[in-house]
Write a protein that holds these residues in place. Structure first.
Motif, PDB file in Angstrom:
ATOM      1  N   GLN A  53       0.852  -1.189   0.000  1.00 25.87           N
ATOM      2  CA  GLN A  53       0.000   0.000   0.000  1.00 25.87           C
ATOM      3  C   GLN A  53       0.888   1.239   0.000  1.00 25.87           C
ATOM      4  OE1 GLN A  53      -3.178   0.194  -0.206  1.00 25.87           O
ATOM      5  NE2 GLN A  53      -3.592   2.320   0.283  1.00 25.87           N
ATOM      6  N   VAL A  54       0.679   2.109  -0.978  1.00 22.13           N
ATOM      7  CA  VAL A  54       1.506   3.299  -1.109  1.00 22.13           C
ATOM      8  C   VAL A  54       0.609   4.527  -1.089  1.00 22.13           C
ATOM      9  CG1 VAL A  54       3.157   4.530  -2.550  1.00 22.13           C
ATOM     10  CG2 VAL A  54       3.198   2.029  -2.487  1.00 22.13           C
ATOM     11  N   GLY A  55       0.950   5.494  -0.275  1.00 22.73           N
ATOM     12  CA  GLY A  55       0.165   6.721  -0.220  1.00 22.73           C
ATOM     13  C   GLY A  55       0.552   7.662  -1.350  1.00 22.73           C
ATOM     14  N   ILE A  56      -0.267   7.734  -2.404  1.00 22.64           N
ATOM     15  CA  ILE A  56      -0.015   8.603  -3.550  1.00 22.64           C
ATOM     16  C   ILE A  56      -1.244   9.473  -3.747  1.00 22.64           C
ATOM     17  CG2 ILE A  56       0.524   8.717  -6.008  1.00 22.64           C
ATOM     18  CD1 ILE A  56       1.829   6.030  -5.822  1.00 22.64           C
ATOM     19  N   ALA A  57      -1.031  10.755  -3.953  1.00 24.89           N
ATOM     20  CA  ALA A  57      -2.148  11.669  -4.178  1.00 24.89           C
ATOM     21  C   ALA A  57      -2.731  11.462  -5.562  1.00 24.89           C
ATOM     22  CB  ALA A  57      -1.674  13.106  -4.002  1.00 24.89           C
ATOM     23  N   ILE A  81      -2.216  11.397 -12.100  1.00 24.06           N
ATOM     24  CA  ILE A  81      -3.102  12.297 -12.839  1.00 24.06           C
ATOM     25  C   ILE A  81      -4.301  11.499 -13.333  1.00 24.06           C
ATOM     26  CG2 ILE A  81      -3.303  13.849 -14.802  1.00 24.06           C
ATOM     27  CD1 ILE A  81      -0.325  14.333 -14.609  1.00 24.06           C
ATOM     28  N   ASP A  82      -5.479  11.989 -12.998  1.00 21.03           N
ATOM     29  CA  ASP A  82      -6.730  11.284 -13.274  1.00 21.03           C
ATOM     30  C   ASP A  82      -7.574  12.117 -14.248  1.00 21.03           C
ATOM     31  OD1 ASP A  82      -9.213  10.099 -13.194  1.00 21.03           O
ATOM     32  OD2 ASP A  82      -9.272   9.880 -11.019  1.00 21.03           O
ATOM     33  N   LEU A 104      -0.733   7.704 -14.657  1.00 21.62           N
ATOM     34  CA  LEU A 104      -2.103   8.089 -14.973  1.00 21.62           C
ATOM     35  C   LEU A 104      -3.040   7.111 -14.292  1.00 21.62           C
ATOM     36  CD1 LEU A 104      -2.016   8.905 -18.809  1.00 21.62           C
ATOM     37  CD2 LEU A 104      -1.509  10.396 -16.864  1.00 21.62           C
ATOM     38  N   ALA A 105      -4.204   7.600 -13.891  1.00 20.54           N
ATOM     39  CA  ALA A 105      -5.207   6.725 -13.297  1.00 20.54           C
ATOM     40  C   ALA A 105      -5.889   5.914 -14.397  1.00 20.54           C
ATOM     41  CB  ALA A 105      -6.241   7.540 -12.525  1.00 20.54           C
ATOM     42  N   LEU A 110      -2.225   3.253 -13.127  1.00 25.29           N
ATOM     43  CA  LEU A 110      -2.545   2.702 -11.814  1.00 25.29           C
ATOM     44  C   LEU A 110      -4.032   2.452 -11.747  1.00 25.29           C
ATOM     45  CD1 LEU A 110      -0.394   4.586  -9.176  1.00 25.29           C
ATOM     46  CD2 LEU A 110       0.019   2.400 -10.269  1.00 25.29           C
ATOM     47  N   ALA A 111      -4.410   1.235 -11.411  1.00 25.10           N
ATOM     48  CA  ALA A 111      -5.822   0.861 -11.356  1.00 25.10           C
ATOM     49  C   ALA A 111      -6.449   1.175 -10.014  1.00 25.10           C
ATOM     50  CB  ALA A 111      -5.974  -0.630 -11.651  1.00 25.10           C
ATOM     51  N   LYS A 112      -5.698   1.683  -9.058  1.00 26.17           N
ATOM     52  CA  LYS A 112      -6.183   1.901  -7.698  1.00 26.17           C
ATOM     53  C   LYS A 112      -7.432   2.763  -7.649  1.00 26.17           C
ATOM     54  CE  LYS A 112      -4.617   3.915  -3.308  1.00 26.17           C
ATOM     55  NZ  LYS A 112      -3.486   4.530  -2.605  1.00 26.17           N
ATOM     56  N   PHE A 113      -7.555   3.728  -8.584  1.00 25.07           N
ATOM     57  CA  PHE A 113      -8.628   4.705  -8.484  1.00 25.07           C
ATOM     58  C   PHE A 113      -9.803   4.391  -9.397  1.00 25.07           C
ATOM     59  CE2 PHE A 113      -6.047   7.221  -5.858  1.00 25.07           C
ATOM     60  CZ  PHE A 113      -4.773   7.183  -6.377  1.00 25.07           C
TER      61      PHE A 113
END
Length: 261
Positions: free
Chosen positions: A18-22, A56-57, A87-88, A106-109
Motif C-alpha cells: 500500500q503506497v500513499g499517492i495523491a 493524474i486522473d 495516470l489513473a 494505476l488501477a487503484k482509483f
C-alpha cells in the motif's frame, strides 16, 4: 558446471504494498489554472506536497487530452513542486496516452470513476462498506459468499505508536490506534479511523471511497485529514480545534471537523 560460491540472492527485492499517492482528478483542463492551484497547495503545506508523488486522473473529462496538452500539464506540475508518476486507469484512450507519455497506469482509483456521458465507464464501484454490513444481518444463515468475506474482518488495532515514516493500512475495515500518530506518519483505513492519543501525522478514512467513514482522535494536531478523498491540511483547520478531541466526517461532499463533547 561449478556453482560453488555463486550468489543466488537477488540484487533488488521487489515488494508490492500500500503506497500513499495523491490522486489529482482533472475536472477542467486549464493547464495554467491547474498548475497555479498545485503551486498554492505546495506553498501552503510544503511538508505534505513538496515533491509528492501524484497520479493524474483524466476520468472527469468528457474527452481525453492529446499528448502535447498532457505533457504541458505534467511539466507544469513538476515546476509547481510535485512529481506526476502515473495516470489513473480509465478508457482505452487513456491507456494509449499513458504509452505516449511513458507513464504507467494505476488501477487503484478505477472504482471512484464517475460516469461521463458518451464515454466508456470503468468497472462499477462496489457498494459502500457500511451498506453491505447493514444488509448482512438480514441474510439467511447460508455461508457468506467469498467476495463479502473481507467485510467481516475485525477492525485492525495498532498498539504501538505510529512513528514518523510509518504507514498503517486497514484493508476493508476500521483502524484503531491506541496511542499516538507521530508527525510524518500516516494511518489509512477503508473504514473509519479511531485514534486514542495525539494525531500529529496524517489520517485518511474511507480510502476506497466510503463517504460514511469518519475520523476520531483525542488530541488533534493533524498534518492532513481526509475522508473519501476530501481533505484538509493543518493550515485550513480552525485554531480553536488544535489540541482538542475532534471528529472528521463528510457532509454533502464537504469535509467537516468539530470538537467532541
Amino acid at each position: 558446471m561449478n556453482v560453488v560460491g555463486m550468489d543466488f540472492e537477488p540484487a533488488g527485492e521487489l515488494k508490492i504494498g500500500q503506497v500513499g499517492i495523491a490522486n489529482l482528478r482533472i475536472r477542467t483542463l486549464d493547464v495554467a489554472r491547474l498548475v497555479e492551484e498545485m503551486r498554492s497547495r505546495v506553498q501552503r503545506a510544503p511538508n505534505l506536497f513538496d515533491r509528492a508523488a501524484v497520479v493524474i486522473d483524466f476520468g472527469g473529462l468528457a474527452h481525453t487530452p492529446d499528448a502535447a496538452t498532457a505533457r504541458s500539464l505534467i511539466d507544469g506540475l513538476r515546476a509547481a513542486g510535485v512529481l506526476p508518476v502515473a495516470l489513473a486507469y480509465g478508457t482505452s484512450e487513456i491507456e494509449q496516452l499513458s504509452i505516449q507519455l511513458g507513464l504507467p497506469l494505476l488501477a487503484k482509483f478505477r472504482a471512484q470513476y464517475e460516469r461521463v456521458d458518451g464515454a466508456p465507464q470503468a468497472a462499477p464501484a462496489p457498494a459502500p462498506t457500511p451498506a453491505r454490513r447493514e444488509l448482512e444481518p438480514a441474510r439467511p444463515a447460508a455461508p457468506t459468499p467469498a467476495p463479502a468475506a473481507p467485510q467481516s474482518q475485525p477492525g485492525l488495532i495498532q498498539v504501538a505508536p505510529v512513528r514518523s515514516g510509518q504507514q498503517i493500512y486497514a484493508d476493508h475495515r476500521d483502524l484503531t490506534v491506541l496511542t499516538t500518530v507521530g508527525a510524518g506518519a500516516e494511518v489509512i483505513a477503508d473504514g473509519s479511523v479511531h485514534i486514542y492519543g495525539a494525531l500529529r501525522g496524517r489520517a485518511l478514512a474511507g480510502a476506497q471511497g466510503n463517504a460514511q467513514a469518519r475520523i476520531f482522535c483525542r488530541e488533534f494536531h493533524a498534518e492532513l485529514v481526509a475522508v473519501a478523498g476530501h481533505y484538509k491540511v493543518l493550515e485550513d483547520i480552525p485554531r480553536d480545534l488544535i489540541g482538542k478531541p475532534v471528529q472528521v466526517w463528510l457532509d454533502d461532499d464537504q469535509l467537516r471537523i468539530a470538537a467532541l463533547d
